[in-house]
Design an enzyme around this catalytic site. Structure first.
Site, PDB file in Angstrom:
ATOM      1  CG  ASP A 236      -1.692   1.226   1.410  1.00  0.00           C
ATOM      2  OD1 ASP A 236      -2.415   1.589   0.466  1.00  0.00           O
ATOM      3  OD2 ASP A 236      -1.605   1.848   2.487  1.00  0.00           O
TER       4      ASP A 236
ATOM      5  CG  ASP B  27      -1.501   7.533   0.120  1.00  0.00           C
ATOM      6  OD1 ASP B  27      -0.410   8.035  -0.201  1.00  0.00           O
ATOM      7  OD2 ASP B  27      -2.518   7.589  -0.601  1.00  0.00           O
TER       8      ASP B  27
ATOM      9  CD  GLN C 156      -4.096   7.496  -4.598  1.00  0.00           C
ATOM     10  OE1 GLN C 156      -4.322   8.693  -4.511  1.00  0.00           O
ATOM     11  NE2 GLN C 156      -3.337   6.852  -3.712  1.00  0.00           N
TER      12      GLN C 156
ATOM     13  CB  CYS D 167      -8.408   1.316  -7.388  1.00  0.00           C
ATOM     14  SG  CYS D 167     -10.210   1.395  -7.590  1.00  0.00           S
TER      15      CYS D 167
ATOM     16  CB  CYS E 160      -8.799  -2.219  -9.526  1.00  0.00           C
ATOM     17  SG  CYS E 160      -9.798  -0.804 -10.003  1.00  0.00           S
ATOM     18  NE  ARG E 161     -12.781   2.089  -2.534  1.00  0.00           N
ATOM     19  CZ  ARG E 161     -11.937   3.076  -2.277  1.00  0.00           C
ATOM     20  NH1 ARG E 161     -11.092   3.479  -3.195  1.00  0.00           N
ATOM     21  NH2 ARG E 161     -11.918   3.661  -1.099  1.00  0.00           N
TER      22      ARG E 161
END
Length: 184
Positions: free
Chosen positions: A8, A10, A52, A89, A106-107
């Protein structure tokens, strides 16, 4: 088959800042670059997988994200680190606008970005890891057949109590990377 570290972005690689999209706001987490170097030295492909929703919400564009990701890749390269890919995503089923308001694979916690990386880089899931600071990151790893690791940076500091026991928990990315040097 290759080994992969799926990360990941962030809160794991960089300090969590809501809807980060400007280069001047990007800061690596303490020890993150050192961790990436360890992963590379252990011959893992480094693949970033990031939701995102700021794009979906119209806060910034895909072009803004590309500039920020390019900056992160260049900063890593200055340290001799190759990030193999960054998948993102831009969708959000409820809060997205226009073309971005869709249900997608994709999320995270859906496994789409990880499965793409597995296929593209011929990754062996049984020798690979998904590292993140949220439950959705870890569930994406589970759904991809990859071992999931929680770090206590970003949102991980608030999630570790409820997820410890189900997932290994490390203080940060560097602590996890150092643990791998003891295994390999």
């Amino acid at each position: 088959m290759n080994k992969g570290i799926f990360l990941d972005r962030d809160g794991t690689i960089n300090i969590e800042k809501d809807y980060l999209h400007r280069i001047e706001d990007f800061e690596f987490e303490d020890g993150a670059l050192e961790a990436l170097k360890i992963f590379q030295d252990l011959e893992y492909k480094i693949i970033v997988v990031t939701n995102q929703s700021g794009i979906a919400r119209g806060y910034y564009s895909e072009e803004d994200l590309a500039l920020l990701n390019d900056y992160m890749i260049k900063e890593a390269k200055k340290e001799g680190i190759e990030i193999s890919a960054v998948y993102y995503c831009p969708h959000h089923e409820e809060k997205g606008v226009g073309q971005y308001k869709i249900k997608c694979e994709c999320r995270k916690p859906n496994p789409g970005m990880l499965l793409k990386g597995i296929e593209e880089f011929k990754i062996d899931p049984s020798q690979s890891y998904m590292v993140g600071d949220r439950k959705s990151d870890l569930e994406a790893g589970d759904r991809s057949g990859i071992k999931s690791i929680l770090v206590k940076t970003g949102y991980g500091k608030n999630n570790s109590d409820q997820l410890e026991g189900k997932y290994p928990v490390y203080e940060n990315l560097l602590a996890f990377a150092q643990s791998l040097t003891k295994k390999d």
